[in-house]
Design a protein around this motif. Sequence first.
Motif, mmCIF file in Angstrom:
data_model
loop_
_atom_site.group_PDB
_atom_site.id
_atom_site.type_symbol
_atom_site.label_atom_id
_atom_site.label_comp_id
_atom_site.label_asym_id
_atom_site.label_seq_id
_atom_site.Cartn_x
_atom_site.Cartn_y
_atom_site.Cartn_z
ATOM 1 N N ILE A 1 -12.616 24.787 47.669
ATOM 2 C CA ILE A 1 -11.249 24.493 48.036
ATOM 3 C C ILE A 1 -10.412 25.747 47.871
ATOM 4 O O ILE A 1 -10.647 26.557 46.986
ATOM 5 N N GLY A 2 -9.480 25.911 48.772
ATOM 6 C CA GLY A 2 -8.631 27.098 48.770
ATOM 7 C C GLY A 2 -7.326 26.806 48.059
ATOM 8 O O GLY A 2 -6.692 25.795 48.317
ATOM 9 N N VAL A 3 -6.970 27.692 47.136
ATOM 10 C CA VAL A 3 -5.700 27.523 46.428
ATOM 11 C C VAL A 3 -4.836 28.743 46.714
ATOM 12 O O VAL A 3 -5.275 29.870 46.505
ATOM 13 N N ILE A 4 -3.645 28.495 47.210
ATOM 14 C CA ILE A 4 -2.744 29.612 47.479
ATOM 15 C C ILE A 4 -1.500 29.443 46.636
ATOM 16 O O ILE A 4 -0.764 28.469 46.777
ATOM 17 N N ILE A 5 -1.308 30.367 45.705
ATOM 18 C CA ILE A 5 -0.120 30.302 44.860
ATOM 19 C C ILE A 5 0.681 31.578 45.023
ATOM 20 O O ILE A 5 0.147 32.619 45.389
ATOM 21 N N PRO A 6 1.976 31.473 44.758
ATOM 22 C CA PRO A 6 2.852 32.616 45.006
ATOM 23 C C PRO A 6 2.632 33.748 44.010
ATOM 24 O O PRO A 6 2.870 34.901 44.319
ATOM 25 N N ASP A 7 2.182 33.407 42.828
ATOM 26 C CA ASP A 7 2.136 34.406 41.767
ATOM 27 C C ASP A 7 1.144 33.909 40.722
ATOM 28 O O ASP A 7 1.133 32.729 40.404
ATOM 29 N N ILE A 8 0.346 34.807 40.226
ATOM 30 C CA ILE A 8 -0.620 34.353 39.231
ATOM 31 C C ILE A 8 -0.185 34.731 37.820
ATOM 32 O O ILE A 8 -0.543 34.085 36.845
ATOM 33 N N VAL A 9 0.614 35.794 37.715
ATOM 34 C CA VAL A 9 1.088 36.182 36.393
ATOM 35 C C VAL A 9 2.363 35.393 36.127
ATOM 36 O O VAL A 9 3.472 35.913 36.143
ATOM 37 N N GLY B 1 -13.634 27.951 58.130
ATOM 38 C CA GLY B 1 -14.927 27.503 57.643
ATOM 39 C C GLY B 1 -15.188 27.745 56.174
ATOM 40 O O GLY B 1 -16.102 27.163 55.605
ATOM 41 N N SER B 2 -14.388 28.600 55.551
ATOM 42 C CA SER B 2 -14.683 28.936 54.160
ATOM 43 C C SER B 2 -14.420 27.798 53.191
ATOM 44 O O SER B 2 -14.992 27.749 52.114
ATOM 45 N N ILE B 3 -13.529 26.911 53.557
ATOM 46 C CA ILE B 3 -13.126 25.881 52.603
ATOM 47 C C ILE B 3 -13.010 24.517 53.273
ATOM 48 O O ILE B 3 -12.948 24.408 54.484
ATOM 49 N N ASP B 4 -12.968 23.504 52.431
ATOM 50 C CA ASP B 4 -12.840 22.138 52.939
ATOM 51 C C ASP B 4 -11.407 21.626 52.891
ATOM 52 O O ASP B 4 -11.118 20.564 53.446
ATOM 53 N N GLY B 5 -10.530 22.371 52.202
ATOM 54 C CA GLY B 5 -9.145 21.911 52.106
ATOM 55 C C GLY B 5 -8.298 22.885 51.302
ATOM 56 O O GLY B 5 -8.824 23.760 50.618
ATOM 57 N N PHE B 6 -6.997 22.697 51.402
ATOM 58 C CA PHE B 6 -6.042 23.603 50.760
ATOM 59 C C PHE B 6 -5.209 22.903 49.696
ATOM 60 O O PHE B 6 -4.806 21.753 49.878
ATOM 61 N N ILE B 7 -4.909 23.644 48.633
ATOM 62 C CA ILE B 7 -3.850 23.252 47.716
ATOM 63 C C ILE B 7 -2.896 24.439 47.651
ATOM 64 O O ILE B 7 -3.351 25.564 47.438
ATOM 65 N N MET B 8 -1.628 24.202 47.824
ATOM 66 C CA MET B 8 -0.746 25.357 47.765
ATOM 67 C C MET B 8 0.700 25.049 47.388
ATOM 68 O O MET B 8 1.149 23.906 47.463
ATOM 69 N N ALA B 9 1.363 26.106 46.947
ATOM 70 C CA ALA B 9 2.803 26.073 46.709
ATOM 71 C C ALA B 9 3.384 27.169 47.588
ATOM 72 O O ALA B 9 2.843 28.275 47.642
ATOM 73 N N LEU B 10 4.453 26.861 48.278
ATOM 74 C CA LEU B 10 5.037 27.794 49.238
ATOM 75 C C LEU B 10 5.558 29.067 48.577
ATOM 76 O O LEU B 10 6.108 29.034 47.477
ATOM 77 N N SER B 11 5.399 30.165 49.259
ATOM 78 C CA SER B 11 5.950 31.421 48.764
ATOM 79 C C SER B 11 7.468 31.401 48.904
ATOM 80 O O SER B 11 8.027 30.626 49.684
ATOM 81 N N ALA B 12 8.134 32.251 48.155
ATOM 82 C CA ALA B 12 9.590 32.329 48.219
ATOM 83 C C ALA B 12 10.042 32.644 49.638
ATOM 84 O O ALA B 12 10.939 31.998 50.186
ATOM 85 N N GLU B 13 9.370 33.610 50.243
ATOM 86 C CA GLU B 13 9.770 34.029 51.581
ATOM 87 C C GLU B 13 9.615 32.906 52.596
ATOM 88 O O GLU B 13 10.442 32.721 53.489
ATOM 89 N N THR B 14 8.547 32.156 52.438
ATOM 90 C CA THR B 14 8.327 31.026 53.343
ATOM 91 C C THR B 14 9.456 30.014 53.210
ATOM 92 O O THR B 14 9.949 29.486 54.200
ATOM 93 N N GLN B 15 9.864 29.775 51.970
ATOM 94 C CA GLN B 15 10.951 28.837 51.776
ATOM 95 C C GLN B 15 12.256 29.371 52.351
ATOM 96 O O GLN B 15 13.036 28.626 52.939
ATOM 97 N N LEU B 16 12.433 30.658 52.210
ATOM 98 C CA LEU B 16 13.652 31.283 52.716
ATOM 99 C C LEU B 16 13.711 31.204 54.245
ATOM 100 O O LEU B 16 14.714 30.795 54.823
ATOM 101 N N LYS B 17 12.612 31.587 54.888
ATOM 102 C CA LYS B 17 12.566 31.538 56.348
ATOM 103 C C LYS B 17 12.471 30.109 56.857
ATOM 104 O O LYS B 17 12.789 29.820 58.000
ATOM 105 N N ASN B 18 11.973 29.262 56.004
ATOM 106 C CA ASN B 18 11.731 27.875 56.371
ATOM 107 C C ASN B 18 10.858 27.782 57.622
ATOM 108 O O ASN B 18 11.094 26.972 58.512
ATOM 109 N N ASP B 19 9.858 28.627 57.662
ATOM 110 C CA ASP B 19 8.917 28.636 58.787
ATOM 111 C C ASP B 19 7.553 28.174 58.274
ATOM 112 O O ASP B 19 6.912 28.850 57.479
ATOM 113 N N VAL B 20 7.141 27.010 58.728
ATOM 114 C CA VAL B 20 5.888 26.459 58.200
ATOM 115 C C VAL B 20 4.908 26.132 59.324
ATOM 116 O O VAL B 20 4.075 25.237 59.207
ATOM 117 N N ASN B 21 4.980 26.902 60.383
ATOM 118 C CA ASN B 21 4.061 26.652 61.495
ATOM 119 C C ASN B 21 2.602 26.830 61.108
ATOM 120 O O ASN B 21 1.733 26.139 61.624
#
Lengths: 342, 342
Positions: A65-73, A117-137
């Motif tokens: 599973i793919g996890v995308i987080i804005p910051d790890i530290v 193909g690398s993963i079966d699904g995503f877990i994520m929290a939106l990046s700051a920039e994504t929230q700012l642009k509000n673009d989630v295409n």
Amino acid sequence: MKRKITLKDIARELDVSISTVSKALKNSREISKDTKDKVKAFAKLYSYKPNIIALSLKQRRTKNIGVIIPDIVHHFFTTVFRGIELYADAKGYNVIACVSDESFDKEVINMELLANGSIDGFIMALSAETQLKNDVNHLKEITNQGMPLVLFDRITDEIICDKVILNDFEASYGAVKKLIDNGRKRIALITTESYFNVSEKRAQGYYKALKDHDLELDEDLILRLPYQFENETKSETFFKSNKIDAVLCVNEIFAVRAMKTAQKNGLKIPEDISFIGFTDGILSKLATPTLTSLAQHGEKMGKMAAKMLIEKIERDDDAAVEETFRTEIIEATLIERESTIN
Amino acid sequence: MKRKITLKDIARELDVSISTVSKALKNSREISKDTKDKVKAFAKLYSYKPNIIALSLKQRRTKNIGVIIPDIVHHFFTTVFRGIELYADAKGYNVIACVSDESFDKEVINMELLANGSIDGFIMALSAETQLKNDVNHLKEITNQGMPLVLFDRITDEIICDKVILNDFEASYGAVKKLIDNGRKRIALITTESYFNVSEKRAQGYYKALKDHDLELDEDLILRLPYQFENETKSETFFKSNKIDAVLCVNEIFAVRAMKTAQKNGLKIPEDISFIGFTDGILSKLATPTLTSLAQHGEKMGKMAAKMLIEKIERDDDAAVEETFRTEIIEATLIERESTIN
DNA sequence: TATTAACACGAAACCGTTTTCGTTGTTAGT
DNA sequence: ACTAACAACGAAAACGGTTTCGTGTTAATA
């Protein structure tokens, strides 16, 4: 890298077919005990392990599973990640971690990379920039492909998918109410710029609590700091020019920094001024004074997210069950410490 | 999950062979401009992306690297991870993250899981339990298979592989020397139990510095705490019963906790007693007083580890170049803050 | 004795690519 | 007119598994 032993190798060595070897190792009843024993012994001897990639290709599922987080530290994300990893591991899934670094582009690139193909699904929290642009295409594309997605904490209403969030509004409301109950009148809010979903909801909780207790909303009592602020001058003047007797902060770093400048300005905590911060991390426990904080239960959140995702992944395998999406709410809890009066 | 478009689909639709499609997309000169254009247009239209798993199987390389760390809710490991992810990402590699949770078994299981084709190489720091048992057969197996491995921070001499470590001995020596230069005489050491490789090296630096400056080594001045200690009574009595005027701690959590109990016992920092801690994390910056600390440059360490690993992976592809192993040393730097006198 | 079922195994397709090695049809050279 | 060269494409093997569907042998049944 040395080539690992394959079914073909075993088959050649034992002079049977590949299918026989495969079946023998899976204990198929088609194969006689004799051959099974022979094959298993040989496999064990050469410590045969099936090649995961070949399996993934064949089964069309990777157990990743793919996890995308804005910051790890970052304490909160880290605890969520821990929860995800713990749950995933227990279910036999691996976690591929990507850090978007609060950047829209990195988020998009990473998602596209993983989506093939690398993963079966995503877990994520939106990046700051994504929230700012509000673009989630990019998220839309993913979900349109039918790839399971779970959003946590930094979510968006534009995407229909499973979500897990904190009860930010209520938690914030409760914290402010507690300050009011303790007799505080001029309660400040230190928050980030408003495009952050969660900050906004916390601010709403703050407004509502003031209103419900007949306290006036004073814009001077609201300090909006850039997300990664380093310079303290803004908060210096903030404390100098207002007679503040309590502060709610949207994260513990803001809180501890604010406590320090308040102390520098001669204020006593909690006698003159109380503090409450979101995120019950190590800082809250070791600050001076220790900080009353709202535990976000990141690990629980991560486990929940992983659970939801894996359920969806494994349901996908089944026939076309009706798709349903849930939003789970994790309740923050107030941990009282020295920075507030009991 | 919806099936994604494949070469076969394109081939069928355009009435050419799979090979032609594949070649066309890679701009092979074997294919006429006409067909190339046709194929590319079609591929773009249906946003064809090659299936990564199939590629991995074919090329026998996954472009994934496995990272096993003992703990993720931990500033140092987190920064190292960040460095790894940053470098790997830039080189087109994904990072599969596993947390051993300081457990030997989880470490072994995770490694075996990943070793069967999921990744091209490992980066890891040994779990506490592994260091305690001093059993590294699982690592031996991995390296025997020819799988590239880079060890960082928590390393072992039993395994010959690339390593990246801090100059623990020298850093510790330097910190103690600084305390001595400031006129401190009774310098304590707060460390973990000794099976930790790095703690031991830091202790050695401490011993040597004392010796070189004709200070007696007093066992009473050494406090060994369990790795995840919660109760403060041991350190309470430690400060009460010894006239300590400086402390070196092997991590910032120990340091900040120790500062708190020292202050509780009426000691003034830095007038009566100085503190230096390893790990220059958020705690050091926001403690009261702020803590002088030894920056371990986790991100740099992570980048270095990733660089070494990827070089090895990509060299493996080439002919049998002579195998060589390096140990890179990252130098800690002392960040002076309020807890010591300048 | 002929039929049949059970048993033990193998051939081959398939997952989605890449790549080698033909195989055409056309053009140029002699 | 015959060969050589070349351009453009396809067939098939390979990566390492799983799984369906034969197939040959033996033993039981009619």
